[in-house]
Each structure stands twice: as structure tokens, then as C-alpha cells.
Scaffold this active site. Sequence first.
Site, PDB file in Angstrom:
ATOM      1  N   LEU A 112     -33.827 -18.040  30.638  1.00  0.00           N
ATOM      2  CA  LEU A 112     -34.330 -16.704  30.982  1.00  0.00           C
ATOM      3  C   LEU A 112     -35.798 -16.742  31.405  1.00  0.00           C
ATOM      4  O   LEU A 112     -36.438 -15.703  31.494  1.00  0.00           O
ATOM      5  CB  LEU A 112     -34.162 -15.752  29.793  1.00  0.00           C
ATOM      6  CG  LEU A 112     -32.735 -15.548  29.280  1.00  0.00           C
ATOM      7  CD1 LEU A 112     -32.721 -14.553  28.126  1.00  0.00           C
ATOM      8  CD2 LEU A 112     -31.811 -15.086  30.393  1.00  0.00           C
ATOM      9  N   ASP A 140     -40.105 -17.267  37.943  1.00  0.00           N
ATOM     10  CA  ASP A 140     -40.237 -16.740  36.585  1.00  0.00           C
ATOM     11  C   ASP A 140     -41.568 -16.032  36.369  1.00  0.00           C
ATOM     12  O   ASP A 140     -41.628 -14.970  35.744  1.00  0.00           O
ATOM     13  CB  ASP A 140     -40.097 -17.868  35.571  1.00  0.00           C
ATOM     14  CG  ASP A 140     -38.749 -18.550  35.642  1.00  0.00           C
ATOM     15  OD1 ASP A 140     -37.837 -18.003  36.291  1.00  0.00           O
ATOM     16  OD2 ASP A 140     -38.615 -19.649  35.068  1.00  0.00           O
TER      17      ASP A 140
END
Length: 343
Positions: free
Chosen positions: A113, A160
Amino acid sequence: MLIRSKAPLRLGLAGGGSDVAPYCDLYGGAVLNATINLSSYCTIEPLDDGKVHFQAQDRQETFSADCAQSYAYDGLLDLHKGVYNRVVRDFNDGQPLSLRISTWSDAPAGSGLGSSSTMVVAILTAFAEMLRLPLGEYDVAHLAFEIERQDIGLRGGAQDQYAATFGGVNFMEFHEQTRVTVNPLRVKQWILSELEASTVLYYTGVSRSSDRIIAQQIESYRSGQGKSVEAVHQLKADASAMKEALLRGNIRRFGEILGRSWEAKRNLADQISNAQIDQVMEAARGAGAWAGKVSGAGGGGFIVFIVDPVDRVQLVRALNKLDGDVVPFQFEPHGASAWIVPN
């Protein structure tokens, strides 16, 4: 006073891998991602004892030392050291800062994530608030990228850092010389609600090192292995196709592209899939999932499944029989933020 910050984690939906050099330098990259309501957090407490204290509460790691201009990277809280080193050098005239940095995250490292990059953004955002640094969103994201990829030397892409900083649903374009363009998508609320109802997030329980997987991808690019390069071409094309499907509210088509991207992604490196992931994918398809894809570099972490909302309960029931966990989530429209708590 205390300075606190938070930055959202993200789901990598399509195009991941095309944001990694040298691919994006040669061909340009494109990624579709969305932030969710799982976050990384940071608290900075200024001190006057001439020392620094770095603490990762969730990892139970600590580092303490006398104040210095910089600290060597040795595998212990390097993200904390990296942000501190750069802030002292670039924004505090090389003068050491006495403080305590405490961090924690809603997701473990290696979850897929973007947790490492998100943590860098959270720490940097707290410093920007504390020192009143005139940094915009692009500045924070680019600086976080440089700290992680160039200063510390961790391999990976750039999506990210930008996702954590900007927040929301974004179509990102990656150019040579680390130039990035973030295109926030104005997705209608009913479409986001339908996508949320159609998405199941499953944690395999396995953390993995993205660095090794990405290193294999980079080597494949550089050696000219056609299979790997063509796979990333497909991933990049899927990002644009998925963006169109999302904006039109065609979630079934969205799922088809997600599944196609997973098959292309498996060709990037040997470690991206494994027997456990294959077992989870098979069980999910048997329970009605239209498609699934590992978020991030692969090898473990979180898997994103797309399913007809009517079949969602039976998919969750099937996944709960396996070794991992279904994790509830909602999409998060806001990016990194920081605030001051007075004494």
C-alpha cells in the site's frame, strides 16, 4: 508543543511498474491509484536536551543519539534519518535539531500500500509544519522521492509519494528526469460508492521486500528482455483504459482491466506471484470475484478484488476461511496534512 501529521496509504489500481526508472525515462509511465482511509502517522516533539529520539511504535524500533547534522543509514529507522538529514541540510542551515519523532502506521511495511513512502511523506509534512517550510504538494512529493530513492537508496517508483501527498483518485504521468504530472480525477460520488461496494481488500498476512522484486524488474528492463518491457507497456495502457472505465462508471469493465493487468504484472518478476497468492485468487474466483490484483510490487501484502456487490458477502466468507484477513476501507479524498497541538 507537538506537531502531528498523517498521510493516506494507496491502492495501486493500474500502471504500477511504469513509474520505475529506467522504464519511465525511456517510454514514459502512467499510473491510476486511489488513497484509502488507512494512514501513516507522525508526531514530532521539539526537545532541549541536545538529543534526537526516533521511534517506530508499530515496529518497536528506537534510535537515540546526540544531536548531529546527519546520521548514517544502517537499516535502523533509515526513513526517519533520511528526512531528518535532508531537512537539517536544506532547511535549517545545517544546524542539528533536538527532537523526538514518533511514528506508526495502519498497515505493516511490505503491505503493497506504499507504506514506506507514505511514512516519509508523513514525517516530512510534520517537519514542514514545524519549520513553516514553503513547500507545495509537488515539492513535498518530489522531496520525499529524493530522500527515499536517492539519499537512502531504496529502489522503487514515484507513485506512492505523490499519492500520499495529493490524496484522492489520481491519474499520474511519469517523465524522464523524475518529472511527474498528477491529474486528479473528478469521479462522481455514485461511481466511487459503486466502486467501494464492489471492492474487497484482503491482506495475505505476508510482508515482503519490494526492493528485491523491483530490482529484478529493473534488471529485466536493462537487459532488454522483451517479455518484461512488453508487460509494462500493457500495464501503462491499462492505466488509461481503467481511467476511462472508472470515469464512465463501468465497474465491470474496470474489473476486467484489473484482471488483465494482473496477468501482465506476473511477467515482470518471478517473485510477484506464488502458491499462496494463486490459491487465494482461485478461491476468490470460485466465490464470484470478477478479478483480483496484488497491490504494490507483489509477492504478498494486500490483494484488491472486484466483485458484483450482490456477491460481496460470499466472497468475504470464502476469503475468511483462508489464512489472511479482509480489511474494511473507504476511499480517502484528502492527502497529507499536519497540525500543531499546543502545550
